[in-house]
Design a protein around this motif. Structure first.
Motif, PDB file in Angstrom:
ATOM      1  N   ASP A 178      58.578  86.834  37.378  1.00 53.88           N
ATOM      2  CA  ASP A 178      57.363  87.453  37.889  1.00 53.88           C
ATOM      3  C   ASP A 178      57.735  88.360  39.052  1.00 53.88           C
ATOM      4  O   ASP A 178      58.742  88.133  39.741  1.00 53.88           O
ATOM      5  CB  ASP A 178      56.386  86.375  38.364  1.00 53.88           C
ATOM      6  CG  ASP A 178      54.980  86.919  38.573  1.00 53.88           C
ATOM      7  OD1 ASP A 178      54.738  88.095  38.212  1.00 53.88           O
ATOM      8  OD2 ASP A 178      54.137  86.170  39.098  1.00 53.88           O
ATOM      9  N   PRO A 213      51.758  79.860  29.484  1.00 56.49           N
ATOM     10  CA  PRO A 213      50.397  79.313  29.408  1.00 56.49           C
ATOM     11  C   PRO A 213      49.896  79.146  27.973  1.00 56.49           C
ATOM     12  O   PRO A 213      49.227  78.153  27.660  1.00 56.49           O
ATOM     13  CB  PRO A 213      49.568  80.363  30.174  1.00 56.49           C
ATOM     14  CG  PRO A 213      50.525  80.918  31.175  1.00 56.49           C
ATOM     15  CD  PRO A 213      51.835  80.991  30.436  1.00 56.49           C
ATOM     16  N   SER A 253      56.796  77.146  37.662  1.00 60.16           N
ATOM     17  CA  SER A 253      55.469  77.336  38.256  1.00 60.16           C
ATOM     18  C   SER A 253      54.492  77.898  37.239  1.00 60.16           C
ATOM     19  O   SER A 253      53.319  77.484  37.192  1.00 60.16           O
ATOM     20  CB  SER A 253      55.558  78.267  39.474  1.00 60.16           C
ATOM     21  OG  SER A 253      56.026  79.547  39.107  1.00 60.16           O
ATOM     22  N   MET A 254      54.959  78.811  36.392  1.00 59.01           N
ATOM     23  CA  MET A 254      54.094  79.381  35.358  1.00 59.01           C
ATOM     24  C   MET A 254      53.698  78.316  34.334  1.00 59.01           C
ATOM     25  O   MET A 254      52.547  78.264  33.879  1.00 59.01           O
ATOM     26  CB  MET A 254      54.825  80.537  34.668  1.00 59.01           C
ATOM     27  CG  MET A 254      53.979  81.349  33.703  1.00 59.01           C
ATOM     28  SD  MET A 254      54.972  82.678  32.961  1.00 59.01           S
ATOM     29  CE  MET A 254      53.680  83.619  32.130  1.00 59.01           C
ATOM     30  N   GLN A 307      53.564  74.991  34.868  1.00 59.38           N
ATOM     31  CA  GLN A 307      52.651  74.038  35.505  1.00 59.38           C
ATOM     32  C   GLN A 307      51.246  74.604  35.637  1.00 59.38           C
ATOM     33  O   GLN A 307      50.250  73.901  35.368  1.00 59.38           O
ATOM     34  CB  GLN A 307      53.181  73.659  36.890  1.00 59.38           C
ATOM     35  CG  GLN A 307      54.405  72.773  36.868  1.00 59.38           C
ATOM     36  CD  GLN A 307      54.811  72.348  38.269  1.00 59.38           C
ATOM     37  OE1 GLN A 307      53.980  71.872  39.037  1.00 59.38           O
ATOM     38  NE2 GLN A 307      56.072  72.532  38.599  1.00 59.38           N
ATOM     39  N   GLU A 308      51.142  75.842  36.072  1.00 64.08           N
ATOM     40  CA  GLU A 308      49.816  76.452  36.213  1.00 64.08           C
ATOM     41  C   GLU A 308      49.096  76.504  34.878  1.00 64.08           C
ATOM     42  O   GLU A 308      47.885  76.235  34.790  1.00 64.08           O
ATOM     43  CB  GLU A 308      49.957  77.858  36.803  1.00 64.08           C
ATOM     44  CG  GLU A 308      50.370  77.872  38.267  1.00 64.08           C
ATOM     45  CD  GLU A 308      50.744  79.268  38.751  1.00 64.08           C
ATOM     46  OE1 GLU A 308      50.491  80.233  37.992  1.00 64.08           O
ATOM     47  OE2 GLU A 308      51.284  79.393  39.866  1.00 64.08           O
ATOM     48  N   GLY A 309      49.849  76.838  33.822  1.00 65.62           N
ATOM     49  CA  GLY A 309      49.241  76.878  32.492  1.00 65.62           C
ATOM     50  C   GLY A 309      48.745  75.516  32.049  1.00 65.62           C
ATOM     51  O   GLY A 309      47.646  75.383  31.494  1.00 65.62           O
ATOM     52  N   TRP A 310      49.540  74.477  32.316  1.00 65.67           N
ATOM     53  CA  TRP A 310      49.146  73.123  31.921  1.00 65.67           C
ATOM     54  C   TRP A 310      47.931  72.650  32.716  1.00 65.67           C
ATOM     55  O   TRP A 310      46.991  72.063  32.154  1.00 65.67           O
ATOM     56  CB  TRP A 310      50.309  72.162  32.108  1.00 65.67           C
ATOM     57  CG  TRP A 310      49.980  70.745  31.751  1.00 65.67           C
ATOM     58  CD1 TRP A 310      49.864  69.680  32.597  1.00 65.67           C
ATOM     59  CD2 TRP A 310      49.705  70.230  30.439  1.00 65.67           C
ATOM     60  NE1 TRP A 310      49.541  68.526  31.909  1.00 65.67           N
ATOM     61  CE2 TRP A 310      49.439  68.835  30.577  1.00 65.67           C
ATOM     62  CE3 TRP A 310      49.659  70.803  29.170  1.00 65.67           C
ATOM     63  CZ2 TRP A 310      49.134  68.024  29.480  1.00 65.67           C
ATOM     64  CZ3 TRP A 310      49.357  69.985  28.076  1.00 65.67           C
ATOM     65  CH2 TRP A 310      49.091  68.627  28.240  1.00 65.67           C
ATOM     66  N   ARG A 311      47.921  72.905  34.007  1.00 61.29           N
ATOM     67  CA  ARG A 311      46.774  72.497  34.825  1.00 61.29           C
ATOM     68  C   ARG A 311      45.499  73.206  34.373  1.00 61.29           C
ATOM     69  O   ARG A 311      44.411  72.610  34.382  1.00 61.29           O
ATOM     70  CB  ARG A 311      47.049  72.767  36.302  1.00 61.29           C
ATOM     71  CG  ARG A 311      48.140  71.865  36.887  1.00 61.29           C
ATOM     72  CD  ARG A 311      48.415  72.173  38.352  1.00 61.29           C
ATOM     73  NE  ARG A 311      49.595  71.485  38.845  1.00 61.29           N
ATOM     74  CZ  ARG A 311      49.622  70.236  39.275  1.00 61.29           C
ATOM     75  NH1 ARG A 311      48.490  69.534  39.289  1.00 61.29           N
ATOM     76  NH2 ARG A 311      50.739  69.686  39.703  1.00 61.29           N
ATOM     77  N   ASP A 312      45.616  74.457  33.965  1.00 58.92           N
ATOM     78  CA  ASP A 312      44.456  75.185  33.441  1.00 58.92           C
ATOM     79  C   ASP A 312      43.933  74.525  32.172  1.00 58.92           C
ATOM     80  O   ASP A 312      42.711  74.406  31.972  1.00 58.92           O
ATOM     81  CB  ASP A 312      44.820  76.641  33.156  1.00 58.92           C
ATOM     82  CG  ASP A 312      44.959  77.469  34.423  1.00 58.92           C
ATOM     83  OD1 ASP A 312      44.488  77.013  35.491  1.00 58.92           O
ATOM     84  OD2 ASP A 312      45.534  78.571  34.360  1.00 58.92           O
ATOM     85  N   ASP A 367      42.198  71.229  33.123  1.00 59.30           N
ATOM     86  CA  ASP A 367      40.921  71.440  33.814  1.00 59.30           C
ATOM     87  C   ASP A 367      39.838  72.011  32.906  1.00 59.30           C
ATOM     88  O   ASP A 367      38.647  71.937  33.245  1.00 59.30           O
ATOM     89  CB  ASP A 367      41.119  72.390  35.005  1.00 59.30           C
ATOM     90  CG  ASP A 367      41.951  71.765  36.109  1.00 59.30           C
ATOM     91  OD1 ASP A 367      42.092  70.516  36.121  1.00 59.30           O
ATOM     92  OD2 ASP A 367      42.481  72.517  36.953  1.00 59.30           O
ATOM     93  N   ASP A 387      56.178  66.847  39.434  1.00 56.83           N
ATOM     94  CA  ASP A 387      56.830  68.159  39.513  1.00 56.83           C
ATOM     95  C   ASP A 387      58.032  68.083  40.435  1.00 56.83           C
ATOM     96  O   ASP A 387      58.104  67.230  41.329  1.00 56.83           O
ATOM     97  CB  ASP A 387      55.853  69.242  39.974  1.00 56.83           C
ATOM     98  CG  ASP A 387      55.307  68.992  41.362  1.00 56.83           C
ATOM     99  OD1 ASP A 387      56.046  69.179  42.338  1.00 56.83           O
ATOM    100  OD2 ASP A 387      54.119  68.599  41.478  1.00 56.83           O
TER     101      ASP A 387
END
Length: 407
Positions: free
Chosen positions: A223, A240, A269-270, A272-277, A280, A292
């Motif tokens: 990124d 994601p 980080s990408m 994890q953010e995708g999984w949390r999205d 949620d 993590d």
């Protein structure tokens, strides 16, 4: 601000000339705009490509003046602007067939390899030097990058290009700016594909180099800095969407309680953010814990994950990376729990597991990433003023039987 080229005109004090035709101490003179532009066109009839620096020396003027002349000629349809210089319209028409547009969305199908046929000669000023080349700076060999490089070589060879590679490192200062300088100094290299270090300090050198460079650059699997001033094309795995595939695969097999564990990597980080999205945004399953920053060689951390798996009653785990997944599976076996009989698992990476244990995996497509990165770079060389593109390539979900039905 661009400095004057060597030999640029100084104010006339001899009375022999004034204005733009003033003569310099070395006997050269400034040329009128029409003269400069005519000389540029004459040069481009003898060689297909010329750089701004070369023209500034030839015309005894500054690079900013050359760029103005090139813009005027390009607007008139007499030449084609490329990053760092210009090429003749005839050569562009013959060698520069249209490059397919690359959307700013996911690539679920492979980009056609034969769709690009150009002569990316931005840096190949003198004809006949060598076959044009693409410089590639990637981390030290691992299970992923060699495949990317091999596919780049295959794809590039079909386009009449060479691939020149330089290795860097993950955890030490590899002086990436010097590596990039070395690549760009090769007159046959007309663009660079790079994966700068994810280390905050070490990677900064590469990003500063990219920001300053006139050489076209495409960043792969990285990124761009959040608040940096460096905006270049990038190509990355669409993690994601990958974790969405994993979640759908778990749900398809009846899993309602799914844990997750991620180690540290340039892409974590990408992921994890995708999984949390995903977690949620749905009530189709719940995720009671997310670990993590756990490395596969962290015995205490791996055992903590296994403790949580057993106590929470999860039936499935999403794990990044392969080596952490293997470490968790081995620790579970020592405690009398097996994958997939007692716990289903999907690993993210998919390169290490085939030789060790059969885990269902999310695997980045080294072939697609290689082809899209090259396509993006060649498009940038031909279209230096086009909007910056950030392309995501969907990973593949490869079912190796480590997710069982619990319905």
């Amino acid at each position: 601000m661009t400095n004057a080229a060597p030999g640029a005109t100084t104010p006339d004090t001899t009375g022999t000339g004034t204005g733009t035709n003033a003569q310099t101490n070395d006997g050269k003179r400034d040329y009128l705009p029409a003269e400069r532009q005519n000389m540029i066109l004459n040069l481009l009839t003898r060689q297909s490509v010329a750089t701004v620096a070369e023209l500034a020396t030839l015309l005894n003027t500054t690079e900013i003046t050359v760029r103005r002349d090139l813009t005027a000629l390009s607007n008139a349809g007499l030449i084609k602007r490329v990053r760092g210089g210009a090429m003749s319209v005839g050569d562009a028409a013959e060698k520069g067939a249209a490059v397919p547009a690359i959307a700013n969305t996911s690539f679920s199908e492979r980009t056609p390899a034969g769709a690009i046929a150009i002569k990316p000669a931005t840096r190949t000023v003198e004809l006949g030097l060598d076959q044009p080349a693409i410089g590639v700076m990637l981390p030290e060999p691992s299970f992923f990058w060699p495949g990317v490089i091999e596919h780049m070589r295959t794809y590039a060879s079909r386009l009449g290009l060479r691939i020149v590679t330089r290795e860097t490192a993950y955890d030490i200062d590899a002086h990436e700016d010097e590596i990039l300088d070395d690549l760009a100094s090769d007159p046959t290299v007309c663009g660079v594909i790079a994966a700068p270090s994810s280390h905050p300090a070490y990677g900064r050198k590469a990003w500063r180099w990219i920001e300053r460079s006139d050489t076209p650059v495409v960043v792969i699997e990285r990124d761009l800095p959040m608040l940096g001033e460096c905006f270049v094309d990038s190509v990355r795995t669409n993690h994601p969407y990958g974790v969405r595939k994993a979640a759908a695969h778990f749900i398809k097999h009846g899993h309602k309680l799914i844990g997750a564990a991620f180690n540290d990597s340039p892409t974590s980080s990408m992921i994890q953010e995708g999984w949390r999205d995903v977690v949620d945004s749905t009530d189709a399953f719940s995720c009671p814990f997310i670990f993590d920053g756990i490395q596969p060689y962290d015995t205490k951390g791996v055992n903590a994950i296994v403790d949580k798996i057993i106590m929470s009653g999860v039936t499935a785990m999403l794990v990044h990376s392969d080596y952490l997944a293997i470490a968790i599976a081995q620790a579970l076996e020592r405690r009398g729990h097996r994958v997939p009989e007692d716990l289903s698992m999907i690993s993210i990476d998919g390169f290490a597991t085939p030789s060790s244990r059969p885990l269902t995996v999310l695997r980045s497509s080294d072939k697609d990433l290689a082809e899209v990165a090259l396509s993006t770079l060649l498009y940038r060389i031909q279209n230096p003023d086009a909007a910056t593109r950030h392309t995501l390539v969907d990973p593949n979900l490869i079912d190796r039987g480590s997710v069982v039905d619990v319905r």
